[in-house]
Design a protein around this motif. Structure first.
Motif, mmCIF file in Angstrom:
data_model
loop_
_atom_site.group_PDB
_atom_site.id
_atom_site.type_symbol
_atom_site.label_atom_id
_atom_site.label_comp_id
_atom_site.label_asym_id
_atom_site.label_seq_id
_atom_site.Cartn_x
_atom_site.Cartn_y
_atom_site.Cartn_z
ATOM 1 N N LYS A 155 -14.693 3.479 7.193
ATOM 2 C CA LYS A 155 -14.207 2.760 8.371
ATOM 3 C C LYS A 155 -15.077 1.525 8.570
ATOM 4 C CE LYS A 155 -12.547 5.054 11.821
ATOM 5 N NZ LYS A 155 -12.313 5.869 13.054
ATOM 6 N N GLN A 200 -5.000 -7.736 10.882
ATOM 7 C CA GLN A 200 -3.981 -7.145 11.751
ATOM 8 C C GLN A 200 -3.179 -6.090 10.993
ATOM 9 O OE1 GLN A 200 -1.387 -10.134 13.665
ATOM 10 N NE2 GLN A 200 -3.004 -11.620 13.255
ATOM 11 N N ALA A 253 -5.039 -2.916 10.383
ATOM 12 C CA ALA A 253 -5.185 -2.141 11.625
ATOM 13 C C ALA A 253 -3.926 -1.366 11.975
ATOM 14 C CB ALA A 253 -5.560 -3.075 12.776
ATOM 15 N N PRO A 278 -4.825 2.587 10.314
ATOM 16 C CA PRO A 278 -5.644 2.571 11.529
ATOM 17 C C PRO A 278 -6.930 3.382 11.419
ATOM 18 C CG PRO A 278 -3.686 3.923 11.848
ATOM 19 C CD PRO A 278 -3.491 3.176 10.566
ATOM 20 N N VAL A 318 -10.223 1.270 10.450
ATOM 21 C CA VAL A 318 -10.691 0.152 11.278
ATOM 22 C C VAL A 318 -11.345 0.675 12.546
ATOM 23 C CG1 VAL A 318 -9.999 -1.946 12.506
ATOM 24 C CG2 VAL A 318 -8.864 -1.326 10.364
ATOM 25 N N LEU A 358 -11.817 -4.987 15.710
ATOM 26 C CA LEU A 358 -11.163 -6.173 15.146
ATOM 27 C C LEU A 358 -11.643 -7.430 15.866
ATOM 28 C CD1 LEU A 358 -7.340 -5.308 14.852
ATOM 29 C CD2 LEU A 358 -8.899 -5.806 12.959
ATOM 30 N N ILE A 402 -2.419 -0.724 18.111
ATOM 31 C CA ILE A 402 -3.850 -0.863 17.820
ATOM 32 C C ILE A 402 -4.650 -0.316 19.002
ATOM 33 C CG2 ILE A 402 -5.728 -2.513 17.434
ATOM 34 C CD1 ILE A 402 -3.720 -4.300 15.972
ATOM 35 N N VAL A 446 -8.285 0.090 18.890
ATOM 36 C CA VAL A 446 -9.718 -0.124 18.682
ATOM 37 C C VAL A 446 -10.136 -1.369 19.453
ATOM 38 C CG1 VAL A 446 -9.705 0.980 16.425
ATOM 39 C CG2 VAL A 446 -9.355 -1.494 16.591
ATOM 40 N N THR A 477 -10.901 -4.915 20.368
ATOM 41 C CA THR A 477 -10.402 -6.117 19.697
ATOM 42 C C THR A 477 -10.784 -7.354 20.489
ATOM 43 O OG1 THR A 477 -8.498 -4.901 18.794
ATOM 44 C CG2 THR A 477 -8.337 -7.306 18.857
#
Length: 275
Positions: free
Chosen positions: A94, A108, A111, A115, A118, A121, A215, A217, A219
């Protein structure tokens, strides 16, 4: 700083490693067009300690091979797959991904399609929702039918003349573009350069936009307020589409914000990594 080549399914990809290993996930840097790993040199020197930094030359850029023998040019998904394979080869389960330009679009795509690979981002002035750098997309339409007639040196000079508008400091931009673009007449050839131009308007970019809401995470979106290729409104739309994303607009930066404003970009990235 250590650079080396890895063979990924017959395509030789170059990367260099920097930073220090610590408790956090590695950070992978994906450059934009027409850049290379060289584009990140200023940011890499400023990144806080405690992270392994992996700086990639994407397929057909910099020191990496073009490595594509099919009749059709590589798609965005081909670049995504090679980055995934690189993570596997480097035993990175990761990573936080920092991407500029088409590298941000590749980030992008990773991600939303992988997923689990990641952890964060940072998206810097990158195409999204089918909105491409309009000057470069127009050049792609013009040269695609007869790119070989120009030859790699002349085509590289055309790209240089268009891309220089993306730098706040034209002299610094000229030097950076000289480094990145010399790979085409020297080694990669005109087919690689026309393929990279075509990638700027790849239809796969449209489909990614509909999946950005998945997404989950941390960002950060970072944009140059003076970007002549991609409007600030695109950055705002991108940040609004990703749950919890932040946006930072850099007032004195144009398109190549990682080179125009490396200190500000590092501050954003460092804040993101601490979330």
């Amino acid at each position: 700083m250590r650079g080396e080549f890895v063979d990924l399914g017959g395509t030789r990809i170059y990367y260099y490693a920097a930073g220090t290993r610590g408790g956090g996930d590695p950070v992978v840097f994906l450059h934009g067009f027409p850049g290379s790993s060289h584009s990140w040199r200023q940011m890499i020197s400023l990144m806080p300690e405690g992270r392994r930094l992996v700086v990639v030359d994407l397929m057909g850029f910099g020191r990496s091979d073009f490595g594509f023998e099919h009749s059709a040019p590589p798609r965005l998904s081909d670049h995504v797959e090679l980055v995934r394979q690189l993570l596997d080869d480097l035993s990175i389960s990761k990573a936080a991904i920092v991407g500029h330009g088409i590298g941000g679009t590749i980030a992008q795509s990773i991600a939303v399609s992988h997923p689990d690979r990641v952890s964060a981002l940072c998206l810097c002035s990158c195409p999204a929702f089918g909105i491409w750098p309009h000057r470069l997309a127009r050049m792609a339409r013009l040269v695609a039918p007869g790119g070989r007639l120009f030859g790699p040196a002349m085509l590289a000079s055309f790209v240089h003349g268009s891309a220089i508008r993306g730098y706040a400091d034209h002299e610094a931009g000229r030097r950076s573009l000289d480094v990145s673009l010399r790979a085409y007449p020297a080694r990669l050839g005109v087919d690689a350069l026309t393929a990279q131009l075509a990638l700027q308007r790849d239809a796969e970019i449209v489909g990614i936009g509909a999946r950005l809401t998945t997404i989950d995470v941390p960002t950060a979106v970072v944009w140059g307020e003076r970007d002549p290729f991609l409007p600030v409104s695109l950055g705002e739309r991108l940040a609004a589409a990703i749950p919890g994303a932040t946006i930072d607009l850099l007032p004195d930066a144009r398109h190549f914000i990682n080179e125009d404003a490396p200190e500000q970009c590092v501050r954003v990235a460092a804040t993101l990594l601490s979330r």
